[in-house]
Enzyme design. Sequence first.
Site, PDB file in Angstrom:
ATOM      1  N   ARG A  48      19.731  42.672 -20.317  1.00  0.00           N
ATOM      2  CA  ARG A  48      20.129  42.800 -21.727  1.00  0.00           C
ATOM      3  C   ARG A  48      19.476  41.737 -22.612  1.00  0.00           C
ATOM      4  O   ARG A  48      19.508  41.838 -23.830  1.00  0.00           O
ATOM      5  CB  ARG A  48      21.649  42.764 -21.868  1.00  0.00           C
ATOM      6  CG  ARG A  48      22.350  43.937 -21.176  1.00  0.00           C
ATOM      7  CD  ARG A  48      21.759  45.282 -21.552  1.00  0.00           C
ATOM      8  NE  ARG A  48      22.523  46.414 -21.049  1.00  0.00           N
ATOM      9  CZ  ARG A  48      22.334  47.020 -19.868  1.00  0.00           C
ATOM     10  NH1 ARG A  48      21.382  46.593 -19.047  1.00  0.00           N
ATOM     11  NH2 ARG A  48      23.076  48.039 -19.494  1.00  0.00           N
ATOM     12  N   GLY A  81      36.015  20.740 -24.060  1.00  0.00           N
ATOM     13  CA  GLY A  81      36.225  21.926 -24.879  1.00  0.00           C
ATOM     14  C   GLY A  81      34.944  22.574 -25.353  1.00  0.00           C
ATOM     15  O   GLY A  81      34.813  23.804 -25.338  1.00  0.00           O
ATOM     16  N   ASP A 113      33.233  13.685 -27.604  1.00  0.00           N
ATOM     17  CA  ASP A 113      34.250  13.595 -28.649  1.00  0.00           C
ATOM     18  C   ASP A 113      34.386  12.176 -29.203  1.00  0.00           C
ATOM     19  O   ASP A 113      35.417  11.822 -29.733  1.00  0.00           O
ATOM     20  CB  ASP A 113      35.598  14.104 -28.131  1.00  0.00           C
ATOM     21  CG  ASP A 113      36.137  13.241 -26.993  1.00  0.00           C
ATOM     22  OD1 ASP A 113      35.425  12.317 -26.565  1.00  0.00           O
ATOM     23  OD2 ASP A 113      37.262  13.503 -26.546  1.00  0.00           O
ATOM     24  N   ASN A 114      33.325  11.366 -29.079  1.00  0.00           N
ATOM     25  CA  ASN A 114      33.425  10.035 -29.700  1.00  0.00           C
ATOM     26  C   ASN A 114      32.078   9.621 -30.295  1.00  0.00           C
ATOM     27  O   ASN A 114      31.014  10.009 -29.810  1.00  0.00           O
ATOM     28  CB  ASN A 114      33.938   9.000 -28.701  1.00  0.00           C
ATOM     29  CG  ASN A 114      32.912   8.686 -27.635  1.00  0.00           C
ATOM     30  OD1 ASN A 114      32.040   7.846 -27.816  1.00  0.00           O
ATOM     31  ND2 ASN A 114      32.989   9.398 -26.513  1.00  0.00           N
ATOM     32  N   THR A 118      29.229   7.557 -28.201  1.00  0.00           N
ATOM     33  CA  THR A 118      28.368   8.353 -27.328  1.00  0.00           C
ATOM     34  C   THR A 118      27.447   9.244 -28.148  1.00  0.00           C
ATOM     35  O   THR A 118      26.259   9.390 -27.834  1.00  0.00           O
ATOM     36  CB  THR A 118      29.211   9.212 -26.363  1.00  0.00           C
ATOM     37  OG1 THR A 118      30.166   8.368 -25.727  1.00  0.00           O
ATOM     38  CG2 THR A 118      28.333   9.876 -25.317  1.00  0.00           C
ATOM     39  N   CYS A 166      21.256   9.998 -39.653  1.00  0.00           N
ATOM     40  CA  CYS A 166      21.001  10.163 -41.084  1.00  0.00           C
ATOM     41  C   CYS A 166      22.259  10.692 -41.783  1.00  0.00           C
ATOM     42  O   CYS A 166      22.545  10.339 -42.917  1.00  0.00           O
ATOM     43  CB  CYS A 166      19.871  11.152 -41.325  1.00  0.00           C
ATOM     44  SG  CYS A 166      18.232  10.598 -40.850  1.00  0.00           S
ATOM     45  N   CYS A 185      40.660  14.165 -29.497  1.00  0.00           N
ATOM     46  CA  CYS A 185      41.348  15.454 -29.411  1.00  0.00           C
ATOM     47  C   CYS A 185      42.705  15.295 -28.753  1.00  0.00           C
ATOM     48  O   CYS A 185      43.658  15.988 -29.076  1.00  0.00           O
ATOM     49  CB  CYS A 185      40.528  16.441 -28.594  1.00  0.00           C
ATOM     50  SG  CYS A 185      38.937  16.795 -29.293  1.00  0.00           S
ATOM     51  N   CYS A 221      15.701   6.823 -37.137  1.00  0.00           N
ATOM     52  CA  CYS A 221      14.538   7.699 -37.185  1.00  0.00           C
ATOM     53  C   CYS A 221      13.516   7.347 -38.275  1.00  0.00           C
ATOM     54  O   CYS A 221      12.410   7.881 -38.262  1.00  0.00           O
ATOM     55  CB  CYS A 221      14.968   9.161 -37.355  1.00  0.00           C
ATOM     56  SG  CYS A 221      15.616   9.576 -38.975  1.00  0.00           S
TER      57      CYS A 221
HETATM   58 ZN    ZN Z   1      17.902   9.414 -38.917  1.00  0.00          ZN
END
Ligand code: ZN
Length: 251
Positions: free
Chosen positions: A11, A38, A127-128, A131, A173, A186, A246
């Site tokens: 498919r 999650g 969720d932090n 990290t 950014c 959470c 960056c």
């Molecule tokens: Zn940046």
Amino acid sequence: MNDTQLLRYSRHILLDEIGIEGQQKLLAAQALVIGAGGLGSPAAMYLASAGVGHITLVDNDTVDLTNLQRQIAHTTERVGQSKAASARITLQQINPDIAVTALNERVDDARLAELVAQADVVLDCTDNFATRHAVNRACVALGKPLVSGAVIRFDGQVSVFDPRGGAQPCYSCLFPQDQQFEDVACSTMGVFAPLVGVVGAMQAAEALKLLMGVGASLAGRLLMLDGLHMEWTSIAVGRNGDCPVCATKKN
Ligand SMILES: [Zn+2]
């Protein structure tokens, strides 16, 4: 591809934008999924079912009863086990045709650099903020596309940060590292279960598109979901010329 693979992925192969060529790109690809909770559950399950040839799952947590309301890669009988190992079982049950590496570890900058270097696409399902920023720094430094998702309460957001794209922003950014964001877990704030499925599935969709080089990614856009009223908002996001992560990169 052998006959079984041609059937399993038929498919996808039927889609003009994918075909055998696109499917072979997925089978040859490596995805790094950071967080097997999650968001990581549905994201990794779709990557597995879709035939991403090598999936690396990283999570240093164990399955808790309170996770099962929304972290669909885990089961009641696997409460107490490593989340990475538990999710690996689910992925291999869905698709034994692929390789899944489960890493039950907390990753620091050096380890992230190793793992990101091996990946073709990175999915931030954590969720932090600490990290998230570490993952973003590694992706910018190594020039790897990052698919970022987040859900809290009834709100979700998803975007792509692709350092290969020239003038596109990185995660930092949008969410500067020195800015104090309320780091709400959470576990204490509550999460409407299906929203992590919606956002995690979108992360998988963006990752698959990036791996195959089809369509247009969410790079340069942030999609925000108000799940209580089921409304999506798309906002254009630009690069911060002073971004410490960056701005010094010449793309
Ligand atoms: Zn940046």
